[in-house]
Scaffold this motif. Sequence first.
Motif, PDB file in Angstrom:
ATOM      1  N   SER A   1      20.095   6.038   3.282  1.00  0.00           N
ATOM      2  CA  SER A   1      18.795   5.779   3.893  1.00  0.00           C
ATOM      3  C   SER A   1      17.901   7.007   3.793  1.00  0.00           C
ATOM      4  O   SER A   1      18.375   8.113   3.535  1.00  0.00           O
ATOM      5  CB  SER A   1      18.966   5.385   5.359  1.00  0.00           C
ATOM      6  OG  SER A   1      19.450   6.481   6.100  1.00  0.00           O
ATOM      7  N   PHE A   2      16.627   6.780   3.993  1.00  0.00           N
ATOM      8  CA  PHE A   2      15.655   7.864   4.070  1.00  0.00           C
ATOM      9  C   PHE A   2      14.465   7.401   4.887  1.00  0.00           C
ATOM     10  O   PHE A   2      14.213   6.204   5.018  1.00  0.00           O
ATOM     11  CB  PHE A   2      15.228   8.356   2.678  1.00  0.00           C
ATOM     12  CG  PHE A   2      14.444   7.347   1.872  1.00  0.00           C
ATOM     13  CD1 PHE A   2      13.065   7.345   1.872  1.00  0.00           C
ATOM     14  CD2 PHE A   2      15.107   6.407   1.097  1.00  0.00           C
ATOM     15  CE1 PHE A   2      12.346   6.429   1.128  1.00  0.00           C
ATOM     16  CE2 PHE A   2      14.398   5.482   0.348  1.00  0.00           C
ATOM     17  CZ  PHE A   2      13.013   5.487   0.364  1.00  0.00           C
ATOM     18  N   THR A   3      13.749   8.346   5.470  1.00  0.00           N
ATOM     19  CA  THR A   3      12.534   8.013   6.210  1.00  0.00           C
ATOM     20  C   THR A   3      11.338   8.273   5.318  1.00  0.00           C
ATOM     21  O   THR A   3      11.361   9.155   4.460  1.00  0.00           O
ATOM     22  CB  THR A   3      12.414   8.856   7.497  1.00  0.00           C
ATOM     23  OG1 THR A   3      12.439  10.234   7.153  1.00  0.00           O
ATOM     24  CG2 THR A   3      13.521   8.535   8.461  1.00  0.00           C
ATOM     25  N   ALA A   4      10.269   7.490   5.540  1.00  0.00           N
ATOM     26  CA  ALA A   4       9.090   7.608   4.688  1.00  0.00           C
ATOM     27  C   ALA A   4       7.867   7.091   5.423  1.00  0.00           C
ATOM     28  O   ALA A   4       7.977   6.336   6.396  1.00  0.00           O
ATOM     29  CB  ALA A   4       9.299   6.820   3.396  1.00  0.00           C
ATOM     30  N   ASP A   5       6.699   7.480   4.951  1.00  0.00           N
ATOM     31  CA  ASP A   5       5.431   6.968   5.436  1.00  0.00           C
ATOM     32  C   ASP A   5       4.903   5.954   4.426  1.00  0.00           C
ATOM     33  O   ASP A   5       4.890   6.218   3.221  1.00  0.00           O
ATOM     34  CB  ASP A   5       4.407   8.096   5.601  1.00  0.00           C
ATOM     35  CG  ASP A   5       4.741   9.004   6.771  1.00  0.00           C
ATOM     36  OD1 ASP A   5       5.323   8.516   7.754  1.00  0.00           O
ATOM     37  OD2 ASP A   5       4.420  10.209   6.700  1.00  0.00           O
ATOM     38  N   VAL A   6       4.454   4.792   4.915  1.00  0.00           N
ATOM     39  CA  VAL A   6       3.937   3.740   4.040  1.00  0.00           C
ATOM     40  C   VAL A   6       2.527   4.129   3.602  1.00  0.00           C
ATOM     41  O   VAL A   6       1.668   4.447   4.419  1.00  0.00           O
ATOM     42  CB  VAL A   6       3.921   2.380   4.759  1.00  0.00           C
ATOM     43  CG1 VAL A   6       3.325   1.313   3.859  1.00  0.00           C
ATOM     44  CG2 VAL A   6       5.315   2.002   5.204  1.00  0.00           C
ATOM     45  N   VAL A   7       2.299   4.105   2.290  1.00  0.00           N
ATOM     46  CA  VAL A   7       0.990   4.409   1.739  1.00  0.00           C
ATOM     47  C   VAL A   7       0.240   3.134   1.394  1.00  0.00           C
ATOM     48  O   VAL A   7      -0.962   3.022   1.631  1.00  0.00           O
ATOM     49  CB  VAL A   7       1.125   5.296   0.472  1.00  0.00           C
ATOM     50  CG1 VAL A   7      -0.222   5.543  -0.163  1.00  0.00           C
ATOM     51  CG2 VAL A   7       1.820   6.592   0.802  1.00  0.00           C
ATOM     52  N   GLU A   8       0.995   2.143   0.860  1.00  0.00           N
ATOM     53  CA  GLU A   8       0.341   0.943   0.370  1.00  0.00           C
ATOM     54  C   GLU A   8       1.315  -0.235   0.416  1.00  0.00           C
ATOM     55  O   GLU A   8       2.501  -0.071   0.155  1.00  0.00           O
ATOM     56  CB  GLU A   8      -0.110   1.205  -1.080  1.00  0.00           C
ATOM     57  CG  GLU A   8      -0.825   0.090  -1.744  1.00  0.00           C
ATOM     58  CD  GLU A   8      -1.219   0.451  -3.185  1.00  0.00           C
ATOM     59  OE1 GLU A   8      -2.008  -0.312  -3.753  1.00  0.00           O
ATOM     60  OE2 GLU A   8      -0.733   1.458  -3.729  1.00  0.00           O
ATOM     61  N   VAL A   9       0.799  -1.416   0.741  1.00  0.00           N
ATOM     62  CA  VAL A   9       1.570  -2.652   0.645  1.00  0.00           C
ATOM     63  C   VAL A   9       1.026  -3.378  -0.581  1.00  0.00           C
ATOM     64  O   VAL A   9      -0.135  -3.767  -0.626  1.00  0.00           O
ATOM     65  CB  VAL A   9       1.412  -3.524   1.912  1.00  0.00           C
ATOM     66  CG1 VAL A   9       2.188  -4.823   1.752  1.00  0.00           C
ATOM     67  CG2 VAL A   9       1.866  -2.773   3.145  1.00  0.00           C
ATOM     68  N   LEU A  10       1.882  -3.535  -1.595  1.00  0.00           N
ATOM     69  CA  LEU A  10       1.465  -4.123  -2.861  1.00  0.00           C
ATOM     70  C   LEU A  10       1.413  -5.651  -2.773  1.00  0.00           C
ATOM     71  O   LEU A  10       1.967  -6.254  -1.850  1.00  0.00           O
ATOM     72  CB  LEU A  10       2.411  -3.680  -3.968  1.00  0.00           C
ATOM     73  CG  LEU A  10       2.530  -2.156  -4.156  1.00  0.00           C
ATOM     74  CD1 LEU A  10       3.621  -1.828  -5.147  1.00  0.00           C
ATOM     75  CD2 LEU A  10       1.208  -1.578  -4.606  1.00  0.00           C
TER      76      LEU A  10
END
Length: 162
Positions: free
Chosen positions: A89-98
Amino acid sequence: MRRSEIFFDGVTHIREDLIEEAQRYVFRRRINWRRYAGGLAACLVLALGLSMLLRFGGAGGGAPSGNSSGYDSGGAEPGDCPTGAMESSFTADVVEVLEDGALTVVPQPGSGVWSVADRVRVPTADVPDLPDVQPGDRILVVYTGEAGSDFVEGVVEIRLLD
């Protein structure tokens, strides 16, 4: 001065004080660089190998679930992932929903993956119970498939954080 000395000076054209100075000269020991070349080469190869390992995040492309992000995966059951597959797993910030439902995310520093990736494509087609994810949300991506520098395959869960 004796006749032999005068004759010697006349033949060689070298003054006596220069000869005496040359006799007192002490030679310094030279360093044998060939002796150390093998060790220096081994250290260089080790340094390059470690820098490549750190730069590209190791061989696995991800860290085991929960260890690197400090987030407890909670409801995961032993039978949830395919046999032999290791859950990461990893954590991330959402930039865009395609349009196809996939997400473009930016992995968080220290999340254990991709120290060189700017953006990662996360497919969501096979994710059950997908939360309503919007740009700007912080998420935890759990996957069992392949992971590269700009993509993740085998995503099994996406959780909203914060």
